[in-house]
Design an enzyme around this catalytic site. Structure first.
Site, mmCIF file in Angstrom:
data_model
loop_
_atom_site.group_PDB
_atom_site.id
_atom_site.type_symbol
_atom_site.label_atom_id
_atom_site.label_comp_id
_atom_site.label_asym_id
_atom_site.label_seq_id
_atom_site.Cartn_x
_atom_site.Cartn_y
_atom_site.Cartn_z
ATOM 1 N N THR A 200 0.838 -1.202 0.000
ATOM 2 C CA THR A 200 0.000 0.000 0.000
ATOM 3 C C THR A 200 0.870 1.248 0.000
ATOM 4 O O THR A 200 0.617 2.205 -0.742
ATOM 5 C CB THR A 200 -0.926 0.005 1.225
ATOM 6 O OG1 THR A 200 -1.727 -1.177 1.213
ATOM 7 C CG2 THR A 200 -1.831 1.220 1.217
ATOM 8 N N GLN B 25 -6.164 -1.968 -2.515
ATOM 9 C CA GLN B 25 -5.413 -0.778 -2.126
ATOM 10 C C GLN B 25 -4.645 -0.207 -3.319
ATOM 11 O O GLN B 25 -3.839 -0.909 -3.932
ATOM 12 C CB GLN B 25 -4.436 -1.091 -1.000
ATOM 13 C CG GLN B 25 -5.068 -1.602 0.288
ATOM 14 C CD GLN B 25 -5.033 -3.102 0.406
ATOM 15 O OE1 GLN B 25 -5.417 -3.806 -0.528
ATOM 16 N NE2 GLN B 25 -4.571 -3.599 1.546
ATOM 17 N N ASP C 286 -8.287 3.532 -0.654
ATOM 18 C CA ASP C 286 -7.052 4.150 -0.144
ATOM 19 C C ASP C 286 -6.533 5.268 -1.043
ATOM 20 O O ASP C 286 -5.333 5.348 -1.323
ATOM 21 C CB ASP C 286 -5.958 3.091 0.043
ATOM 22 C CG ASP C 286 -6.268 2.114 1.162
ATOM 23 O OD1 ASP C 286 -7.314 2.274 1.812
ATOM 24 O OD2 ASP C 286 -5.467 1.188 1.376
ATOM 25 N N ASP D 202 -12.003 3.428 2.767
ATOM 26 C CA ASP D 202 -10.915 4.069 3.531
ATOM 27 C C ASP D 202 -10.159 5.081 2.679
ATOM 28 O O ASP D 202 -8.922 5.125 2.692
ATOM 29 C CB ASP D 202 -9.933 3.011 4.050
ATOM 30 C CG ASP D 202 -10.614 1.887 4.813
ATOM 31 O OD1 ASP D 202 -11.715 2.108 5.346
ATOM 32 O OD2 ASP D 202 -10.038 0.778 4.869
ATOM 33 N N ARG E 265 -14.103 4.193 9.780
ATOM 34 C CA ARG E 265 -13.986 2.986 10.595
ATOM 35 C C ARG E 265 -12.590 2.960 11.210
ATOM 36 O O ARG E 265 -11.643 3.561 10.668
ATOM 37 C CB ARG E 265 -14.261 1.729 9.776
ATOM 38 C CG ARG E 265 -13.350 1.510 8.575
ATOM 39 C CD ARG E 265 -13.717 0.237 7.841
ATOM 40 N NE ARG E 265 -12.782 -0.069 6.760
ATOM 41 C CZ ARG E 265 -12.503 -1.302 6.344
ATOM 42 N NH1 ARG E 265 -13.093 -2.338 6.914
ATOM 43 N NH2 ARG E 265 -11.652 -1.507 5.356
ATOM 44 N N TRP F 75 -9.146 1.956 11.848
ATOM 45 C CA TRP F 75 -8.046 1.152 11.324
ATOM 46 C C TRP F 75 -7.118 0.693 12.446
ATOM 47 O O TRP F 75 -6.628 -0.434 12.447
ATOM 48 C CB TRP F 75 -7.284 1.966 10.280
ATOM 49 C CG TRP F 75 -6.181 1.241 9.602
ATOM 50 C CD1 TRP F 75 -6.097 -0.096 9.352
ATOM 51 C CD2 TRP F 75 -4.984 1.809 9.058
ATOM 52 N NE1 TRP F 75 -4.931 -0.395 8.686
ATOM 53 C CE2 TRP F 75 -4.226 0.760 8.495
ATOM 54 C CE3 TRP F 75 -4.490 3.113 8.981
ATOM 55 C CZ2 TRP F 75 -2.995 0.973 7.877
ATOM 56 C CZ3 TRP F 75 -3.268 3.325 8.360
ATOM 57 C CH2 TRP F 75 -2.533 2.267 7.812
#
EC number: 3.1.1.11
Length: 527
Positions: A289, A319, A342, A363, A431, A433
């Site tokens: 990532t 990702q 991401d 995310d 959320r 992580w």
């Protein structure tokens, strides 16, 4: 390895100097200076010894990770090892920055002037680097990951210990709320800037015409360079002066990395979707990532304006980062960050995002930076079938870290491709992580794209009682609090006193390094 051993002794010496400043005799300073200098909870020598222990742990961890370098071949493991060495190197250098904040003229150009806050930020960044090193081994050989984790455990423990030795900054005076009608004007321009943005840089940010640039990038050959990467390489190292790179209109297919030694670069495009930097690296295609980013910046004092950063890998590639930011005291103004999962990796350090467009699915604003987003367009996109969208995934893993996200005065909505699928795709504010994830939404407009419960679990009950999620005075159909989650860590902020803790002036001590007045950068709240 010799580099790390030498760094250990030099950092020990640097810490001795800085701690003498932190704990200097009261009579040597004004009352204002005293608040800044008395930044340690422990005796100076104990702090210096702890710092040396951190460097020793980093040296040993690098030795362990490096053993696998030649054996890994070309694989995600190989990429993870490269990431680890770079991240641990950065962690060691971040420890050496402490001296720059108080003695070096170079450091003063890129610090807040609050020694305690700077220390906490840089130590937290070192902790994030250690954690990201281990994250990079996701989906790889379990044996290698276990060995690396063992080597990193001492780094994490010693860095956390160092963080506990620095005082949290005292509360700053509460800024006077700005009236709502003034707020409307605030969305129309950007006339006030952080105090560390020099007058010449302010003019560059305000004007639509770039007449003076140190380098010009043009895909058609009309500039000094045809690629952005070449222009970045040509920039001076550790520059205390602003170095301006004008990237002309065009689509630049390249993965750009501005390394930590490239200070004070300002990159100016010709407008959102006019100057586009694009790539398609992804986790599914073997990248970590961290390394998947189309554009990555670690050099201090980076400023970007009028540029689109995107990753076109698509939701099926998981990702896939469009931009990763580790720049300390960085500004992103009128930029677009486009991707899916991401999109924006606000990895570490302190950053300010103003009037940006940020799009994604899962995310898509994540990391462990201390970041403020003001007057941005944050848009959720259509992802994979039955996939849930989560806007934020803040990565604070220790309760002593000063990190967190504040999203303020922004528009939270669905992108055009999601509008037709609102009934089948749920979108959440965030959320957790990491264990102490911290995110606050204040005075935003939330469309009906936001699910009524507001927030999403990461994995069962993980972090639900240790996270800090808050909402204050948001409006729109998605802002109703009636059906919000009932987690111990979720907070409805009912008073301005509570919300003030997450304003620019408090979260990032903006009364020291951001202007406290001005209609376009708001240090506090809107009444």
């Amino acid at each position: 390895m010799a580099k790390f051993r030498q760094m250990g002794s030099s950092i020990f010496f640097l810490f001795l100097i800085i701690i003498s400043l932190c704990s200097a005799h009261k009579e040597a300073f004004s009352s204002t200076d005293l608040v800044q200098m008395e930044c340690l909870r422990v005796p100076p020598l104990e702090f210096a010894e702890a710092a040396k222990t951190v460097v020793d742990a980093i040296t040993k961890a690098v030795a362990i990770v490096s053993k696998f370098d030649k054996k890994a071949g070309k694989s995600r493991v190989s990429n993870a090892i490269v990431d680890c060495v770079d991240l641990l190197d950065s962690a060691a250098e971040e420890l050496s920055w402490i001296i720059s904040a108080s003695q070096s003229p170079n450091g003063k150009d890129n610090s807040t002037g609050d020694v305690g806050s700077d220390l906490r930020t840089w130590i937290s960044a070192a902790l994030s680097n250690q954690d990201t090193c281990l994250d990079g081994f996701e989906g790889t050989n379990g044996i290698i990951k276990k060995i690396v984790a063992g080597g990193l455990s001492k780094v994490g423990t010693t860095v956390r210990n160092l963080l506990t030795m620095v005082h949290s900054p005292p509360s700053k005076p509460k800024p006077k709320p700005i009236k709502a009608q003034t707020m409307t004007k605030a969305h129309s321009g950007f006339s006030k800037f952080p105090s560390w943005v020099k007058p010449g840089d302010r003019k560059l940010l305000q004007t639509d015409n770039i007449t003076v640039a140190d380098a010009v990038v043009a895909a058609d050959g009309t500039g000094n360079f045809t690629t952005i990467s070449d222009a970045v390489l040509a920039a001076p190292d550790y520059s205390t002066k602003r170095y301006v790179i004008h990237v002309k209109r065009g689509v630049y297919v390249e993965n750009v990395e501005i390394k930590k030694k490239k200070w004070n670069i300002m990159m100016v495009g010709d407008g959102i979707d006019a100057t586009v930097i694009t790539g398609n690296r992804s986790f599914i295609d073997g990248w970590t990532t961290f390394r998947s980013a189309t554009f990555a910046v670690s050099g201090r004092g980076f400023i970007a304006r009028d540029i689109t950063f995107q990753n076109t890998a698509g939701p099926e590639k998981h990702q896939a980062v469009a931009i990763r930011s580790d720049t300390d005291l960085g500004v992103f103004y009128r930029c677009a960050m486009r991707g899916y999962q991401d999109t924006l990796y606000a990895h570490s350090m302190r950053q300010f995002f103003r009037e940006c467009i940020i799009t994604g699915t899962v995310d898509f604003i994540f990391g462990d930076a201390t970041a403020v987003f003001q007057s941005c367009q944050i848009k959720a996109k259509q992802g994979l079938p039955n996939q849930k969208n989560s806007i934020t995934a803040q990565g604070r893993k220790d309760p002593n870290e000063p990190t967190g996200f504040t999203i303020q005065f922004s528009n939270i909505a669905a992108d055009t491709d999601l509008l037709l699928n609102l009934n089948t795709t749920a979108t959440y504010l965030g959320r957790p992580w990491k264990l102490y994830s911290r995110t606050v939404f204040m005075q935003n407009y939330m469309s009906d794209a936001i699910n009524p419960v507001g927030w999403l679990e990461w994995n069962g009950n993980f972090a639900l009682d240790t996270l800090y999620y808050g909402e204050y005075m948001n409006s729109g159909p998605g802002a109703s609090l009636d059906r919000r989650v009932k987690w111990p860590g979720y907070h409805v902020l009912n008073t301005s006193a509570e919300a003030n803790n997450f304003t620019v002036s408090q979260l990032i001590q903006g009364n020291l390094w951001l202007p406290s007045t001005g209609i376009t950068f708001i240090a506090g709240l809107v009444s």
